[in-house]
Design a protein around this motif. Structure first.
Motif, PDB file in Angstrom:
ATOM      1  N   ARG A 143      35.575  48.053  42.032  1.00 49.81           N
ATOM      2  CA  ARG A 143      36.945  48.188  41.919  1.00 49.81           C
ATOM      3  C   ARG A 143      37.395  49.355  40.809  1.00 49.81           C
ATOM      4  O   ARG A 143      38.348  49.747  40.833  1.00 49.81           O
ATOM      5  CB  ARG A 143      37.556  47.022  41.443  1.00 49.81           C
ATOM      6  CG  ARG A 143      37.135  45.725  42.487  1.00 49.81           C
ATOM      7  CD  ARG A 143      38.000  44.516  42.053  1.00 49.81           C
ATOM      8  NE  ARG A 143      37.639  43.420  42.949  1.00 49.81           N
ATOM      9  CZ  ARG A 143      37.626  42.054  42.613  1.00 49.81           C
ATOM     10  NH1 ARG A 143      38.300  41.893  41.519  1.00 49.81           N
ATOM     11  NH2 ARG A 143      37.390  41.130  43.764  1.00 49.81           N
ATOM     12  N   GLU A 177      33.461  34.547  39.787  1.00 46.12           N
ATOM     13  CA  GLU A 177      32.905  35.815  38.961  1.00 46.12           C
ATOM     14  C   GLU A 177      32.679  35.327  37.460  1.00 46.12           C
ATOM     15  O   GLU A 177      31.609  35.661  36.825  1.00 46.12           O
ATOM     16  CB  GLU A 177      33.765  36.819  39.151  1.00 46.12           C
ATOM     17  CG  GLU A 177      33.887  37.427  40.433  1.00 46.12           C
ATOM     18  CD  GLU A 177      34.867  38.641  40.668  1.00 46.12           C
ATOM     19  OE1 GLU A 177      35.558  38.708  39.536  1.00 46.12           O
ATOM     20  OE2 GLU A 177      34.811  39.159  41.584  1.00 46.12           O
ATOM     21  N   ARG A 178      33.572  34.623  36.987  1.00 44.63           N
ATOM     22  CA  ARG A 178      33.388  34.236  35.457  1.00 44.63           C
ATOM     23  C   ARG A 178      32.215  33.389  35.276  1.00 44.63           C
ATOM     24  O   ARG A 178      31.707  33.221  34.158  1.00 44.63           O
ATOM     25  CB  ARG A 178      34.702  33.473  34.999  1.00 44.63           C
ATOM     26  CG  ARG A 178      34.877  33.418  33.194  1.00 44.63           C
ATOM     27  CD  ARG A 178      35.922  32.577  32.998  1.00 44.63           C
ATOM     28  NE  ARG A 178      37.291  33.244  33.438  1.00 44.63           N
ATOM     29  CZ  ARG A 178      38.148  32.678  34.083  1.00 44.63           C
ATOM     30  NH1 ARG A 178      37.850  31.391  34.380  1.00 44.63           N
ATOM     31  NH2 ARG A 178      39.172  32.969  34.376  1.00 44.63           N
ATOM     32  N   LEU A 218      40.436  37.229  32.250  1.00 46.25           N
ATOM     33  CA  LEU A 218      41.051  37.555  33.248  1.00 46.25           C
ATOM     34  C   LEU A 218      40.271  37.666  34.468  1.00 46.25           C
ATOM     35  O   LEU A 218      40.805  38.024  35.510  1.00 46.25           O
ATOM     36  CB  LEU A 218      41.705  39.054  32.908  1.00 46.25           C
ATOM     37  CG  LEU A 218      42.594  38.962  31.833  1.00 46.25           C
ATOM     38  CD1 LEU A 218      43.448  40.395  31.655  1.00 46.25           C
ATOM     39  CD2 LEU A 218      43.646  37.945  31.893  1.00 46.25           C
ATOM     40  N   VAL A 219      38.767  37.523  34.499  1.00 45.23           N
ATOM     41  CA  VAL A 219      38.262  37.500  35.742  1.00 45.23           C
ATOM     42  C   VAL A 219      38.422  36.269  36.506  1.00 45.23           C
ATOM     43  O   VAL A 219      38.604  35.328  36.011  1.00 45.23           O
ATOM     44  CB  VAL A 219      36.625  37.874  35.275  1.00 45.23           C
ATOM     45  CG1 VAL A 219      35.724  37.794  36.586  1.00 45.23           C
ATOM     46  CG2 VAL A 219      36.544  39.086  34.524  1.00 45.23           C
ATOM     47  N   SER A 220      38.318  36.535  37.795  1.00 43.75           N
ATOM     48  CA  SER A 220      38.373  35.153  38.666  1.00 43.75           C
ATOM     49  C   SER A 220      37.173  34.182  38.336  1.00 43.75           C
ATOM     50  O   SER A 220      36.239  34.268  37.636  1.00 43.75           O
ATOM     51  CB  SER A 220      37.917  35.611  40.101  1.00 43.75           C
ATOM     52  OG  SER A 220      36.806  35.818  40.466  1.00 43.75           O
ATOM     53  N   GLY A 221      37.549  32.908  38.642  1.00 41.22           N
ATOM     54  CA  GLY A 221      36.702  31.823  38.450  1.00 41.22           C
ATOM     55  C   GLY A 221      35.498  31.987  38.708  1.00 41.22           C
ATOM     56  O   GLY A 221      34.366  31.430  38.011  1.00 41.22           O
ATOM     57  N   ASP A 266      33.891  46.584  36.472  1.00 45.63           N
ATOM     58  CA  ASP A 266      33.786  46.302  37.555  1.00 45.63           C
ATOM     59  C   ASP A 266      33.482  47.668  38.383  1.00 45.63           C
ATOM     60  O   ASP A 266      34.496  48.480  38.713  1.00 45.63           O
ATOM     61  CB  ASP A 266      35.063  45.482  38.377  1.00 45.63           C
ATOM     62  CG  ASP A 266      34.498  45.071  39.738  1.00 45.63           C
ATOM     63  OD1 ASP A 266      33.676  45.512  40.332  1.00 45.63           O
ATOM     64  OD2 ASP A 266      35.385  44.065  40.291  1.00 45.63           O
TER      65      ASP A 266
END
Length: 831
Positions: A727, A740-741, A735-738, A724
C-alpha cells in the motif's frame, strides 16, 4: 546471520525445557478430565519433535496445562493482559492440599519445582526448588548463599537467577491467552524490558544506588536545613530576650541605693524597740503572774466541768439498771403464773384421756370378733354382687336379642318382597308373545323371566334360615326376661348386704381407734402424778422480790447517793479555788499600757519588710544583668552555629546536584535509553527477517525510541512503525488491522526471544503459545505455522508447545498431546 543462528542453536540446546509435569487438585483438570491428578511425561511425549500441539475439545484443561509448563508462580492466562497481574493459585485449586511438580532442564542441569498450596483453615503456599546431583535431589543454593527453604520470595529469586526475570520470560517466549501486544506497552515498561534484554541490570542497579544516595542526601539536607532554621529561630529569640533586658545595669545601681536606705531605717527602728522593751522588762514578771493565775482559774473550771459531766453520765446508767431490775421481776411473776396455769390445763386433759381405760380394754377384747364379722359381711356382699352381675349380663343379652329379631324381621321382609317380584317375573313366561317363535332367544323379557325362575329356590331357602334364627333368638329372649325379672330383688339384697358391711366396718374402725390409744392412756396416767406433784410445790402467787433482787435494788440506791454527794463536793472545791485566785489577783499592781511597745514592734516589722523587698529587688536586678551577659555570649555561639549550618547546607546541595545528575544518567532516560537506541536496529532487523521469511517483503518494521514534541524538542519515546510495501504507507503498529497485528506482534515477540538468546546469552530453549492464531484467516494460519518453524530454526530452540483451536494447525504439529484420552476413563498418562 547464519553464524548467529548456529551460535543461538548451540546455546539453546541447554536452554529451558520442561521434562515432566504433575498437577494435583487443579479445578481446570477436574472440570475438563474428571481427575484429581494428571501426570505428563513430557520427555517421553515430546522426544525430538519441534512443534508440539496440546489438543482437546473446549474445557479439557489445555490452558491449565500450558500455564503450568513453566516454573514461575503464576498462571499467565489467568493473571491479566501481561501475565503478571493480580493472581492467586487459591482460586484455581480445590483440595485441602494441592500440588504442582515440574521437572525441567536448563544449562545442562535438572531442576524440580515443587509447589504446595494449602487451603484447609489458614491459606499457605510453600515453593521448593531442587537441583539433581550425585546423591539425588538437593535444595538449590544461590550465588549469595541463599538456600531454597520453601519460602515464596526465596523461590522466585532462585528462578529469576537461573532463568531470567518473569516479565522477560512472558514477554519473549510465552504467549498466553489475551496477552497484551508490545504496541500496548508504555514507554517505561518497554524500556524496563529492553534494559533487561540488553543486560543493563547492573546499570539500573547503579542508578538505583545513586537514586538512594540522592534520597539520603535530600533527607540529610532537610535535617541540615531544619538545624539552620532552629539556629535562626534561636538567634531571633535571643535578640528579643536581650531587647527585653535593656537597662539592666542602671536598674541594678538604683536597687543597690534603695537597699542601703532601707537598711538604715531598719537599724533606727530596732534601737527604738530596744529602749521600749527595757522600760517594760520590770512589769513583765507581774504580767506573767497575772497570766498564771488566769490559767489556774481556767483549769479549776475545766476540772469541775469534766467531773460533773462524768458523774451526770453515771445517773442514767443507774436508772437503766433499776428499770431492768423491774422488768426481770415482772417477767419472773408472769412465768410463774403461766407455768401454774399450764399444769392445771395439762392435768385436766390427761385426766380425760385416763378415763378411757375401760373403753380401751373392752375394745381390745372385741377387736378380733369385729374383724371376723367384717370378713363375713364382705363375703356375703361378694356373692350378692356376683349374682347381680350375672343378671345384668342377661339384661344386656335381652336387649341384643331383641335388636337381632328386629333385624331378622327387616331382612325377611326384604326377601319376601324380592320373592314376590321373582314370582311375578317368572309368571310372564307364558304371556310373552314371542314364546315358541324363532326369535324367542333374542327376547330380553323372556330371558329375564327365566333368570327369575333360577333365583326362586335361593329366596325360599333364605326365608327358611331366617325363620330358624328368629326362633332361637326368641327362645333366648324368654330365658333372659325370666332372669331380668329377678334382678330387682337381687339388687335389693346386695344393697342390704352392703349397708350391713358399712355398719360393721364403721364399728371396727371405732374399736381400732380405741385400741390405738392404749399407750396414750397409760402415759397419761403416769404423767398426771408428776404434774400434780409439781403443782403442789408452786404457790398461788409469786414472791414480790427475791433476796438477790432486794440486794441489787439496795446497791443501786447507794450508788445514786454517792453520785449526788460527789457532785456537791466538786462544786464546793471549784468555788473555793475561784475565790482564792480572785483574792490573789486583787493584790497585783495594775498592768502597763502596751501601745508604745506594739508601735515600736510594728515599726521594726515594716522596716524589715522594706529591707527584704529592697534586697529582693537588688537580687532580681543583678540576675537580669547576669542574664543579659549570658544571652550575649549565647547569641555569639548561635551565630557561629548558623554559619556552620549554612556552609553544611551548601556542601550537601552541591553533592545532591552531582548525585542527581548521576542517577538521571543511569536511569531509563540516560545510559539505558542510549543503549536501547543502539539496540533498536538489531531488534528491528530480527523482526524484519522473520517477516520476510514467513510473510514475504510486504511488511518491514522500524523501532522508534525518540520523538519530537510540540516545541520541536526530542523526548524519550517508544513506538513501532510498520511500512506496508503493497500500500506504500507507514503507520504505527497500534493502527494496523487485528489480523495483521497478530503475526507482526508475534514476529516482534519472537525477535525479542532471538535477541535474548543471541545477544544476552539467556538460554531459553522452549517456546510457548496459547491460541495466538485466533484472528488469522486460513492462509495466514499456515504462514503462522511456517513462522514458528523459522523462529525455531533461527533461534535454535528445541521445541515449541502451542494450543490452537484450528484442527489443520494442530495436525501440522510434529507431536500431539491429546487430552481427550486422559479423562477419568482413560489411561493415567499418554506415552
Amino acid at each position: 546471520m547464519d553464524d548467529q543462528v548456529k551460535q543461538a542453536y548451540e546455546v539453546s540446546r541447554d536452554g529451558y525445557q520442561p521434562l515432566s509435569l504433575t498437577l494435583t487438585g487443579f479445578k481446570g483438570i477436574r472440570s475438563g478430565l474428571g481427575r484429581d491428578t494428571i501426570t505428563l511425561d513430557l520427555e517421553a511425549l515430546v522426544g525430538d519433535a519441534q512443534l508440539v500441539a496440546i489438543a482437546g475439545s473446549n474445557g479439557r484443561g489445555k490452558t491449565t496445562v500450558m500455564d503450568n509448563l513453566h516454573p514461575y508462580l503464576v498462571m499467565p492466562s489467568r493473571a491479566g493482559a501481561d501475565g503478571l497481574g493480580g493472581f492467586s493459585y487459591y482460586d484455581h485449586v480445590f483440595l485441602p492440599e494441592s500440588t504442582k511438580e515440574l521437572v525441567w532442564r536448563h544449562g545442562g542441569k535438572r531442576y524440580k519445582s515443587q509447589l504446595v498450596l494449602r487451603v484447609n483453615g489458614k491459606k499457605k503456599t510453600e515453593a521448593f526448588l531442587f537441583e539433581h546431583g550425585g546423591p539425588g535431589w538437593a535444595p538449590v543454593v544461590l550465588r549469595d548463599g541463599t538456600v531454597s527453604d520453601g519460602k515464596v520470595e526465596t523461590y522466585e529469586k532462585a528462578v529469576a537467577e537461573i532463568l531470567c526475570p518473569a516479565d522477560t520470560f512472558f514477554t519473549s517466549v510465552f504467549s498466553g491467552q489475551g496477552k497484551r501486544p508490545l504496541s500496548a506497552f508504555k514507554n517505561a515498561e518497554i524500556k524496563t524490558l529492553l534494559a533487561d534484554l540488553l543486560g543493563l541490570e547492573q546499570v539500573r542497579q547503579q542508578g538505583a544506588l545513586a537514586a538512594d544516595v540522592v534520597k539520603q542526601l535530600k533527607a540529610g539536607l532537610a535535617v541540615v536545613r531544619q538545624g539552620l532554621a532552629r539556629a535562626q529561630e534561636d538567634a531571633a529569640g535571643t535578640r528579643r530576650s536581650l531587647a527585653e533586658l535593656d537597662g539592666a545595669s542602671q536598674a541594678l545601681l538604683a536597687a543597690t541605693a534603695e537597699r542601703t536606705s532601707t537598711a538604715a531605717r531598719l537599724d533606727a527602728a530596732r534601737q527604738k524597740l530596744a529602749t521600749v522593751t527595757a522600760e517594760h522588762t520590770g512589769a513583765a514578771e507581774t504580767e506573767a503572774r497575772r497570766r498564771a493565775l488566769a490559767d489556774e482559774a481556767r483549769r479549776a473550771k475545766e476540772e469541775h466541768d469534766a467531773a460533773a459531766q462524768r458523774l451526770s453520765q453515771e445517773l442514767p446508767r443507774l436508772q437503766q439498771r433499776e428499770t431492768s431490775l423491774q422488768q426481770r421481776i415482772a417477767e419472773r411473776c408472769q412465768t410463774h403464773g403461766r407455768r401454774r396455769a399450764q399444769l392445771v390445763k395439762d392435768i385436766a386433759a390427761l385426766t380425760a384421756v385416763a378415763r378411757l381405760r375401760e373403753s380401751v380394754e373392752r375394745a381390745a377384747a372385741r377387736r378380733d370378733f369385729a374383724r371376723r364379722v367384717v370378713a363375713r359381711c364382705q363375703a356375703i356382699v361378694g356373692r350378692r354382687q356376683a349374682r347381680v352381675d350375672v343378671l345384668e349380663q342377661a339384661k344386656a343379652t335381652l336387649v341384643a336379642r331383641r335388636r337381632e329379631v328386629e333385624s331378622i324381621d327387616r331382612e325377611a321382609g326384604q326377601i319376601a318382597l324380592r320373592q314376590a317380584d321373582l314370582q311375578r317375573r317368572f309368571g310372564l313366561t307364558s304371556h310373552v308373545p314371542c314364546a315358541g317363535m324363532d326369535i324367542q332367544g333374542q327376547c330380553q323379557l323372556l330371558g329375564d323371566a327365566r333368570e327369575a325362575k333360577a333365583l326362586l329356590p335361593s329366596a325360599d331357602a333364605a326365608l327358611t334360615g331366617l325363620a330358624e334364627k328368629k326362633r332361637v333368638a326368641q327362645q333366648e329372649i324368654a330365658d333372659a326376661e325370666t332372669a331380668v325379672h329377678a334382678l330387682p330383688a337381687e339388687a335389693q339384697l346386695r344393697n342390704q348386704a352392703e349397708q350391713m358391711l358399712e355398719t360393721v366396718e364403721q364399728r371396727l374402725r371405732h374399736i381400732e381407734l380405741l385400741c390405738a390409744r392404749r399407750e396414750e392412756v397409760t402415759r397419761a396416767a403416769q404423767t398426771i402424778d408428776g404434774h400434780t406433784a409439781e403443782l403442789a410445790t408452786l404457790p398461788e402467787q409469786a414472791a414480790p422480790e427475791t433476796e438477790d433482787e432486794r440486794a441489787e435494788r439496795t446497791d443501786i440506791a447507794a450508788a445514786r447517793t454517792r453520785v449526788q454527794d460527789e457532785l456537791s463536793r466538786i462544786t464546793v472545791v471549784r468555788d473555793e479555788a475561784l475565790t482564792r485566785i480572785a483574792e490573789q489577783v486583787a493584790l497585783l499592781p495594775p498592768p502597763l499600757d502596751a501601745a508604745g511597745l506594739n508601735t515600736a514592734r510594728q515599726e521594726v516589722e515594716g522596716a524589715t519588710r522594706a529591707a527584704t523587698a529592697a534586697e529582693a529587688a537588688e537580687s532580681c536586678a543583678r540576675q537580669r544583668e547576669e542574664r543579659a551577659k549570658a544571652l550575649g555570649e549565647q547569641l555569639a555561639e548561635i551565630a557561629a552555629k548558623e554559619g556552620a549550618a549554612i556552609r553544611a547546607a551548601k556542601r550537601v546541595e552541591d553533592e545532591l546536584a552531582t548525585w542527581s545528575l548521576l542517577a538521571k544518567c543511569l536511569s531509563n532516560d540516560g545510559v539505558i535509553a542510549l543503549d536501547i537506541d543502539d539496540a533498536g536496529p538489531t531488534f528491528a532487523a530480527l523482526a524484519n527477517e522473520l517477516l520476510l521469511a514467513c510473510y514475504g517483503p510486504r511488511f518491514t518494521l522500524q523501532v522508534i525510541t525518540q520523538s519530537t514534541n510540540g516545541k520541536g524538542e526530542l523526548r524519550e519515546d517508544f513506538d513501532i512503525v510498520v511500512h506496508d510495501g503493497s500500500r506504500d504507507e507507514s503507520k504505527s503498529l497500534k493502527l494496523v488491522s487485528g489480523g495483521e497485528r497478530v503475526w507482526i506482534n508475534e514476529c516482534l515477540t519472537r525477535a525479542i526471544a532471538l535477541y535474548l538468546s543471541g545477544n544476552t546469552g539467556r538460554r531459553i530453549g522452549t517456546l510457548f503459545s496459547d491460541e495466538a492464531d485466533g484472528p488469522l484467516d486460513p492462509e495466514h494460519k499456515r504462514m503462522f505455522m511456517a513462522m514458528k518453524r523459522e523462529v525455531l530454526r533461527l533461534g535454535g530452540y528445541a521445541c515449541e508447545f502451542f494450543v490452537s483451536q484450528t484442527p489443520e494447525l494442530t495436525g501440522m504439529a510434529d507431536r500431539i498431546i491429546d487430552l481427550e484420552g486422559m479423562t477419568a476413563q482413560g489411561a493415567e498418562a499418554v506415552a
